[in-house]
Design an enzyme around this catalytic site. Structure first.
Site, PDB file in Angstrom:
ATOM      1  N   HIS A   1       0.859  -1.189   0.000  1.00  0.00           N
ATOM      2  CA  HIS A   1       0.000   0.000   0.000  1.00  0.00           C
ATOM      3  C   HIS A   1       0.893   1.236   0.000  1.00  0.00           C
ATOM      4  O   HIS A   1       1.253   1.773   1.039  1.00  0.00           O
ATOM      5  CB  HIS A   1      -0.914  -0.024   1.231  1.00  0.00           C
ATOM      6  CG  HIS A   1      -1.961   1.047   1.254  1.00  0.00           C
ATOM      7  ND1 HIS A   1      -3.148   0.909   1.929  1.00  0.00           N
ATOM      8  CD2 HIS A   1      -2.023   2.281   0.678  1.00  0.00           C
ATOM      9  CE1 HIS A   1      -3.879   1.993   1.779  1.00  0.00           C
ATOM     10  NE2 HIS A   1      -3.205   2.851   1.028  1.00  0.00           N
TER      11      HIS A   1
ATOM     12  N   GLU B   1     -11.469   3.092   6.120  1.00  0.00           N
ATOM     13  CA  GLU B   1     -10.502   4.003   6.741  1.00  0.00           C
ATOM     14  C   GLU B   1     -11.313   5.090   7.445  1.00  0.00           C
ATOM     15  O   GLU B   1     -11.511   5.066   8.645  1.00  0.00           O
ATOM     16  CB  GLU B   1      -9.562   4.598   5.702  1.00  0.00           C
ATOM     17  CG  GLU B   1      -8.546   5.568   6.277  1.00  0.00           C
ATOM     18  CD  GLU B   1      -7.743   6.307   5.201  1.00  0.00           C
ATOM     19  OE1 GLU B   1      -6.736   6.916   5.577  1.00  0.00           O
ATOM     20  OE2 GLU B   1      -8.121   6.289   4.019  1.00  0.00           O
TER      21      GLU B   1
ATOM     22  N   ASP C   1       1.333   7.163   2.093  1.00  0.00           N
ATOM     23  CA  ASP C   1       1.908   8.350   1.452  1.00  0.00           C
ATOM     24  C   ASP C   1       3.050   8.847   2.337  1.00  0.00           C
ATOM     25  O   ASP C   1       2.896   9.810   3.094  1.00  0.00           O
ATOM     26  CB  ASP C   1       0.847   9.437   1.282  1.00  0.00           C
ATOM     27  CG  ASP C   1      -0.304   8.988   0.409  1.00  0.00           C
ATOM     28  OD1 ASP C   1      -0.206   9.115  -0.819  1.00  0.00           O
ATOM     29  OD2 ASP C   1      -1.310   8.495   0.963  1.00  0.00           O
TER      30      ASP C   1
END
Length: 338
Positions: A17, A200, A279
């Site tokens: 991910h 999420e 990220d």
């Protein structure tokens, strides 16, 4: 570095991910802006980092999309991915599955070819230089329409044999997975694997939709699945891999403190959790940092860490022989260090 930190660094692992645009460090952002003659709304690297204070997913996405504007050429995308692979290699990553958001670039006039060819060249270089294998996951932006997703899938057709899966990311709340059921069915018909962000910020129902409407092979995040015992049991029974991102969860206020993170609860419930960086340039750490942070916060054991790493390989979109080879490598490491 503690003995446990050294163990984590040396632990062979896959990252499942990772949004490649989310690995754009401020230093590279400035370098690419200068190379491409682009003005950015920040005066210094320090000012960019100060902007990386988010209260929710949308605040992050606003900065994320603005930063992506410096990516213009295939050389830019190559350099972006090459920088990620260098960091990943230092963290013991031996396989990575890169998510990319072509609509972020094609909607501002960048050719799909520039994006994917730059990434593919960096992936080939990473295997030759670092021994890291990798795969590409084309993600659709869920705040856009399904029609736009179909257009992106059509753009990808010349490279479809070099794309492993499709995913679903961007703003989760208000954009349920079912919105994209038809385009995911079309992708599946092309032989692509399916993954999607769900659970999420969105409710457990989004996880159900990802399973039942998109027929996912993996779930990205999935934290809120634990709110529903029936869903938790179903995910465990399916052996569904969850690509969990602790530092991302902290930065986006999905959890208030890593001491409350559900990593070990997932393992206790038999869920196939993995640890990833999401990220990393924006969320304060790459995959090794995520392993170390949640280990310290939750008191994970070496056995837990090996389980998480094993899950990353068995959950990878790889042929069985490659998975077996990586698991064998992991088992040898564990036997030598546990």
């Amino acid at each position: 570095m503690t003995e446990l930190d050294q163990f984590i660094t040396g632990l062979p692992k896959a990252e499942l991910h990772l949004h490649i645009e989310g690995s754009l460090e401020p230093e590279l952002m400035f370098a690419l802006a200068e190379r491409n003659g682009i003005d950015i709304p920040y005066a210094s690297v320090e000012e960019v980092r100060a902007a990386y204070e988010f209260s929710n997913l949308q605040d992050f996405l606003d900065i994320y999309y603005a930063g992506a504007g410096v990516l213009q050429t295939r050389a830019d995308f190559h350099d972006l991915a090459a920088a990620y692979f260098k960091r990943a290699a230092a963290d013991g990553v031996v396989h990575a599955e890169l998510m990319f958001d072509p609509q972020t670039h094609t909607d501002r006039g960048i050719a799909f070819e520039e994006v994917i060819e730059g990434l593919l060249s960096a992936m080939a270089e990473a295997e030759a230089t670092h021994g890291i294998t990798s795969r590409l996951i084309l993600c659709f932006l869920r705040h856009l329409s399904e029609e736009a997703a179909f257009e992106t899938l059509a753009m990808a057709e010349p490279w479809i044999d070099r794309i492993t899966a499709v995913g679903l990311d961007s703003s989760e709340v208000g954009h349920p997975p079912v919105k994209f059921a038809q385009v995911f069915a079309a992708a599946r018909a092309k032989g692509l694997k399916i993954t999607a962000h769900a659970g999420e910020e969105g409710p457990p129902d989004y996880v159900y939709q990802a399973l039942d409407q998109l027929k996912t092979d993996r779930i990205d995040h999935g934290n809120r699945s634990l709110e529903d015992p029936e869903l938790t049991r179903r995910l465990a029974d399916l052996g569904m891999t969850l690509t969990v991102c602790p530092l991302s969860n902290l930065k986006l206020c999905v959890v208030d403190d890593l001491k409350d993170h559900p990593t070990d609860a997932m393992l206790t419930h038999g869920l196939k959790a993995t640890l990833n960086s999401d990220d990393p340039a924006y969320f304060g750490g790459y995959v090794g940092d995520n392993f170390k942070a949640v280990t310290e916060a939750r008191g994970l054991s070496k056995a837990d860490l090996v389980t998480l790493a094993r899950n990353s390989f068995t959950g990878a979109f790889l042929p069985p022989d490659m998975i077996a080879s990586y698991v064998e490598r992991l088992d040898a490491y564990a036997a030598a260090h546990c």
